[in-house]
Scaffold this motif. Structure first.
Motif, PDB file in Angstrom:
ATOM      1  N   VAL A 147       6.701  25.424  78.343  1.00  0.00           N
ATOM      2  CA  VAL A 147       5.672  25.318  77.303  1.00  0.00           C
ATOM      3  C   VAL A 147       6.300  25.461  75.922  1.00  0.00           C
ATOM      4  N   LEU A 148       7.206  26.407  75.782  1.00  0.00           N
ATOM      5  CA  LEU A 148       7.863  26.636  74.494  1.00  0.00           C
ATOM      6  C   LEU A 148       8.680  25.414  74.072  1.00  0.00           C
ATOM      7  N   LEU A 149       9.426  24.846  75.007  1.00  0.00           N
ATOM      8  CA  LEU A 149      10.211  23.644  74.703  1.00  0.00           C
ATOM      9  C   LEU A 149       9.292  22.456  74.413  1.00  0.00           C
ATOM     10  N   GLY A 150       8.175  22.376  75.147  1.00  0.00           N
ATOM     11  CA  GLY A 150       7.216  21.308  74.897  1.00  0.00           C
ATOM     12  C   GLY A 150       6.615  21.405  73.512  1.00  0.00           C
ATOM     13  N   TRP A 159      12.308  15.116  71.901  1.00  0.00           N
ATOM     14  CA  TRP A 159      11.779  14.873  73.238  1.00  0.00           C
ATOM     15  C   TRP A 159      12.768  15.223  74.342  1.00  0.00           C
ATOM     16  N   TRP A 160      14.043  15.270  74.028  1.00  0.00           N
ATOM     17  CA  TRP A 160      15.042  15.631  75.034  1.00  0.00           C
ATOM     18  C   TRP A 160      14.814  17.050  75.552  1.00  0.00           C
ATOM     19  N   LEU A 161      14.134  17.877  74.767  1.00  0.00           N
ATOM     20  CA  LEU A 161      13.830  19.231  75.229  1.00  0.00           C
ATOM     21  C   LEU A 161      12.921  19.220  76.458  1.00  0.00           C
ATOM     22  N   LEU A 162      12.091  18.183  76.572  1.00  0.00           N
ATOM     23  CA  LEU A 162      11.219  18.084  77.741  1.00  0.00           C
ATOM     24  C   LEU A 162      12.029  17.905  79.024  1.00  0.00           C
TER      25      LEU A 162
END
Length: 221
Positions: A147-150, A159-162
């Motif tokens: 959730v935090l990365l989103g 978006w690479w964090l997803l």
């Protein structure tokens, strides 16, 4: 996808209100099937259990997107998730057995606290919400972290964090079925869905379906 003046393309994920509502309904249905499999069929039902792995990432992405909206009231979200999570917890324990890990609404409440801590530059609160407390909730660090990365992805277009978040969820599940959430997400983002918002219906349904599952578990016992 968006075209640039140079003729190349950059990725941009936009989830309108209708798309987010669609994703919540899909997540709700797959979550219900997975829970029925756990209570009635001893933990596994072919196809249904695999599809159940997309429920968490879809819910988490919708929540991250909502929290990233301009003017989002993080404190209100924390209170609402915490209250419903506390109400749901006894039924969750009756349906599935142990009290730990705590139910997914409390995972999301903790994730909202982590987002609030990061947004307000409160490192000690962030350490508590994302570093220590996740051991108590469903999906643990992978859940709160996703959730935090989103939220960071929707706020800053990173978006690479997803992908990192999804990898963590797959690790928590010990399989890769959560990756099925990606085509569902992309389809929802591409079509201008027109669906009304049923904000309180999802909380009520979550508690209600746990009550039914708790009763079924009691009867089966």
């Amino acid at each position: 996808m968006q075209a640039t003046t140079a003729g190349t393309y950059t990725f941009n994920l936009t989830l309108g209100s209708g798309a987010r509502e669609l994703l919540k309904w899909i997540a709700l249905l797959t979550m219900t099937g997975d829970h029925v499999a756990k209570v009635v069929y001893g933990g596994y039902l072919p196809v249904i259990s695999e599809l159940g792995r997309i429920a968490f990432p879809l819910f988490a992405l919708v929540m991250a997107c909502n929290l990233a909206q301009p003017g989002a009231d993080l404190r209100k979200s924390i209170r609402r998730l915490a209250v419903w999570g506390v109400v749901a917890q006894p039924l969750h324990a009756l349906a599935f057995g142990p009290w730990l890990p705590l139910n997914i609404l409390l995972t999301f409440a903790l994730a909202a606290v982590a987002v609030h801590a990061l947004a307000s530059n409160r490192p000690l609160l962030l350490l508590l919400a994302a570093g220590m407390a996740p051991m108590l909730v469903d999906y643990q660090w992978a859940g709160v972290g996703f959730v935090l990365l989103g939220w960071l992805a929707f706020r800053h277009g990173a978006w690479w964090l997803l992908l990192i978040g999804l990898a963590a969820v797959c690790w928590a599940n010990h399989n890769g079925w959560a990756l099925l959430a990606v085509p569902v997400l992309l389809l929802a983002a591409r079509v201008p869905w027109q669906l009304p918002r049923w904000r309180w219906a999802f909380y009520g349904y979550y508690v209600g379906h746990l009550a039914v599952l708790a009763l079924i578990a009691r009867l089966l016992a």
